[in-house]
Design a protein around this motif. Structure first.
Motif, PDB file in Angstrom:
ATOM      1  N   THR A 188       0.865  -1.167   0.000  1.00 18.92           N
ATOM      2  CA  THR A 188       0.000   0.000   0.000  1.00 18.92           C
ATOM      3  C   THR A 188       0.905   1.221   0.000  1.00 18.92           C
ATOM      4  OG1 THR A 188      -1.840   1.126   1.091  1.00 18.92           O
ATOM      5  CG2 THR A 188      -0.224   0.098   2.530  1.00 18.92           C
ATOM      6  N   ILE A 189       0.438   2.290  -0.610  1.00 18.07           N
ATOM      7  CA  ILE A 189       1.278   3.483  -0.710  1.00 18.07           C
ATOM      8  C   ILE A 189       0.423   4.732  -0.641  1.00 18.07           C
ATOM      9  CG2 ILE A 189       1.239   3.559  -3.232  1.00 18.07           C
ATOM     10  CD1 ILE A 189       4.289   4.340  -3.031  1.00 18.07           C
ATOM     11  N   GLN A 190       1.012   5.791  -0.113  1.00 20.89           N
ATOM     12  CA  GLN A 190       0.412   7.126  -0.122  1.00 20.89           C
ATOM     13  C   GLN A 190       1.391   8.059  -0.817  1.00 20.89           C
ATOM     14  OE1 GLN A 190      -0.130   8.093   4.013  1.00 20.89           O
ATOM     15  NE2 GLN A 190      -2.241   7.360   4.003  1.00 20.89           N
ATOM     16  N   TYR A 191       0.869   8.874  -1.733  1.00 22.81           N
ATOM     17  CA  TYR A 191       1.671   9.883  -2.420  1.00 22.81           C
ATOM     18  C   TYR A 191       1.275  11.248  -1.874  1.00 22.81           C
ATOM     19  CZ  TYR A 191       2.308   6.029  -5.697  1.00 22.81           C
ATOM     20  OH  TYR A 191       2.593   4.818  -6.251  1.00 22.81           O
ATOM     21  N   ARG A 192       2.269  12.067  -1.516  1.00 20.04           N
ATOM     22  CA  ARG A 192       1.972  13.367  -0.919  1.00 20.04           C
ATOM     23  C   ARG A 192       2.560  14.542  -1.705  1.00 20.04           C
ATOM     24  NH1 ARG A 192      -2.227  12.270   1.994  1.00 20.04           N
ATOM     25  NH2 ARG A 192      -1.827  11.072   3.839  1.00 20.04           N
ATOM     26  N   LYS A 193       3.757  14.383  -2.225  1.00 19.30           N
ATOM     27  CA  LYS A 193       4.438  15.470  -2.935  1.00 19.30           C
ATOM     28  C   LYS A 193       5.018  14.923  -4.231  1.00 19.30           C
ATOM     29  CE  LYS A 193       4.919  18.436   0.810  1.00 19.30           C
ATOM     30  NZ  LYS A 193       3.703  19.152   0.868  1.00 19.30           N
ATOM     31  N   ARG A 194       5.134  15.769  -5.213  1.00 17.94           N
ATOM     32  CA  ARG A 194       5.690  15.367  -6.496  1.00 17.94           C
ATOM     33  C   ARG A 194       7.207  15.241  -6.427  1.00 17.94           C
ATOM     34  NH1 ARG A 194       2.369  18.442 -11.185  1.00 17.94           N
ATOM     35  NH2 ARG A 194       0.331  17.931 -10.378  1.00 17.94           N
ATOM     36  N   ILE A 195       7.716  14.294  -7.191  1.00 21.63           N
ATOM     37  CA  ILE A 195       9.155  14.202  -7.438  1.00 21.63           C
ATOM     38  C   ILE A 195       9.329  14.585  -8.900  1.00 21.63           C
ATOM     39  CG2 ILE A 195      11.173  12.706  -7.525  1.00 21.63           C
ATOM     40  CD1 ILE A 195       9.805  10.915  -5.434  1.00 21.63           C
ATOM     41  N   ARG A 196      10.153  15.582  -9.137  1.00 23.85           N
ATOM     42  CA  ARG A 196      10.371  16.105 -10.485  1.00 23.85           C
ATOM     43  C   ARG A 196      11.736  15.655 -11.014  1.00 23.85           C
ATOM     44  NH1 ARG A 196       5.841  19.267 -12.175  1.00 23.85           N
ATOM     45  NH2 ARG A 196       4.943  20.214 -10.345  1.00 23.85           N
ATOM     46  N   ALA A 197      11.922  15.815 -12.306  1.00 22.51           N
ATOM     47  CA  ALA A 197      13.208  15.470 -12.923  1.00 22.51           C
ATOM     48  C   ALA A 197      14.344  16.209 -12.214  1.00 22.51           C
ATOM     49  CB  ALA A 197      13.201  15.823 -14.404  1.00 22.51           C
ATOM     50  N   PHE A 198      15.403  15.485 -11.955  1.00 25.85           N
ATOM     51  CA  PHE A 198      16.651  15.973 -11.349  1.00 25.85           C
ATOM     52  C   PHE A 198      16.547  16.287  -9.862  1.00 25.85           C
ATOM     53  CE2 PHE A 198      16.560  17.303 -15.851  1.00 25.85           C
ATOM     54  CZ  PHE A 198      17.411  16.319 -16.331  1.00 25.85           C
ATOM     55  N   ASP A 199      15.400  15.985  -9.238  1.00 26.02           N
ATOM     56  CA  ASP A 199      15.323  16.108  -7.779  1.00 26.02           C
ATOM     57  C   ASP A 199      16.291  15.117  -7.148  1.00 26.02           C
ATOM     58  OD1 ASP A 199      13.416  18.117  -7.596  1.00 26.02           O
ATOM     59  OD2 ASP A 199      11.732  16.762  -7.190  1.00 26.02           O
ATOM     60  N   GLN A 200      16.914  15.548  -6.066  1.00 20.79           N
ATOM     61  CA  GLN A 200      17.761  14.667  -5.278  1.00 20.79           C
ATOM     62  C   GLN A 200      16.856  13.965  -4.265  1.00 20.79           C
ATOM     63  OE1 GLN A 200      21.211  14.392  -5.966  1.00 20.79           O
ATOM     64  NE2 GLN A 200      20.424  15.573  -7.707  1.00 20.79           N
ATOM     65  N   VAL A 201      16.818  12.634  -4.330  1.00 18.14           N
ATOM     66  CA  VAL A 201      15.883  11.856  -3.526  1.00 18.14           C
ATOM     67  C   VAL A 201      16.645  11.014  -2.508  1.00 18.14           C
ATOM     68  CG1 VAL A 201      14.026  10.131  -3.602  1.00 18.14           C
ATOM     69  CG2 VAL A 201      14.321  11.733  -5.512  1.00 18.14           C
ATOM     70  N   VAL A 202      16.127  10.986  -1.297  1.00 20.65           N
ATOM     71  CA  VAL A 202      16.629  10.074  -0.265  1.00 20.65           C
ATOM     72  C   VAL A 202      15.518   9.065  -0.001  1.00 20.65           C
ATOM     73  CG1 VAL A 202      17.443   9.814   2.108  1.00 20.65           C
ATOM     74  CG2 VAL A 202      18.057  11.867   0.792  1.00 20.65           C
ATOM     75  N   MET A 203      15.826   7.788  -0.215  1.00 26.09           N
ATOM     76  CA  MET A 203      14.878   6.714   0.044  1.00 26.09           C
ATOM     77  C   MET A 203      15.278   6.048   1.361  1.00 26.09           C
ATOM     78  SD  MET A 203      14.286   3.196  -2.084  1.00 26.09           S
ATOM     79  CE  MET A 203      14.344   4.035  -3.634  1.00 26.09           C
ATOM     80  N   LYS A 204      14.309   5.859   2.229  1.00 25.55           N
ATOM     81  CA  LYS A 204      14.577   5.204   3.512  1.00 25.55           C
ATOM     82  C   LYS A 204      13.803   3.888   3.552  1.00 25.55           C
ATOM     83  CE  LYS A 204      15.358   9.566   5.851  1.00 25.55           C
ATOM     84  NZ  LYS A 204      15.072  10.407   7.024  1.00 25.55           N
ATOM     85  N   THR A 205      14.488   2.847   4.035  1.00 24.82           N
ATOM     86  CA  THR A 205      13.909   1.502   4.102  1.00 24.82           C
ATOM     87  C   THR A 205      14.181   0.925   5.476  1.00 24.82           C
ATOM     88  OG1 THR A 205      14.336   1.171   1.742  1.00 24.82           O
ATOM     89  CG2 THR A 205      13.952  -0.804   3.066  1.00 24.82           C
TER      90      THR A 205
END
Length: 181
Positions: free
Chosen positions: A86-103
């Motif tokens: 299940t997932i919730q989306y809250r904010k957009r990720i745009r091209a070239f955004d620096q993303v930190v994924m936490k697991t």
């Protein structure tokens, strides 16, 4: 298309990190950093929701390798499977955004590992996923008891019950009918 190049890069980097001593304990949170590429973006100029789920694979790969599970998968001819999400989306990720994924592993029962994953841009959470996962035997294809997997990693008496919201999802998912036709 599946991000095979990113997967290979993740396997190499996580393996080198593990060898250098950047290991994860079972209760730790993995942080995986990447840049949103143009091929991640859809016609609405944001990261495609399906791509987000695919990229979450890389975070789980990093966690598995750096926690020592990756070596056990190879040695024992085991695999990983996702059995629900299940997932919730809250904010957009745009091209070239620096993303930190936490697991992180947020709960364990006799059969399943529940994995919580998030993506962050500029210290803001963009999406939040919960996955029901298992380790499987390649020959039989069946899920292994979590105790067997944890024992192989040297963890005994792990007690990680689900938080209320995770338990509510588990309970609700049990009520969901599976289509027969």
């Amino acid at each position: 298309m599946y991000p095979f190049f990113r997967l290979a890069k993740t396997i190499v980097k996580s393996s080198l990190d593990f060898k250098k001593g950047d290991k994860l304990d079972f209760y730790d949170t993995s942080e995986y950093r990447f840049t949103a590429n143009v091929n991640d973006i859809d016609n609405f100029l944001e990261m495609n929701n399906g791509r987000i789920f695919t990229l979450f694979d890389l975070g789980r790969t990093d966690f598995a390798i750096r926690s020592g599970l990756g070596a056990k998968l190879i040695k024992n001819r085991w695999g990983l499977v996702v059995a629900g999400s299940t997932i919730q989306y809250r904010k957009r990720i745009r091209a070239f955004d620096q993303v930190v994924m936490k697991t992180r592993i947020c709960a364990v029962d006799e059969r399943w590992f529940y994995v919580e994953q998030t993506m962050w841009v500029k210290d803001k959470c963009t999406c939040h996923a919960l996955l029901r996962t298992a380790v499987t035997d390649f020959k039989s294809g069946k899920a292994l008891p979590t105790k067997k997997v944890l024992d192989s990693l040297g963890y005994v008496n792990i007690h990680l019950p689900p938080d209320e919201w995770v338990q509510a999802w588990i309970d609700a998912d049990k009520l969901r009918p599976y289509p027969s036709e």
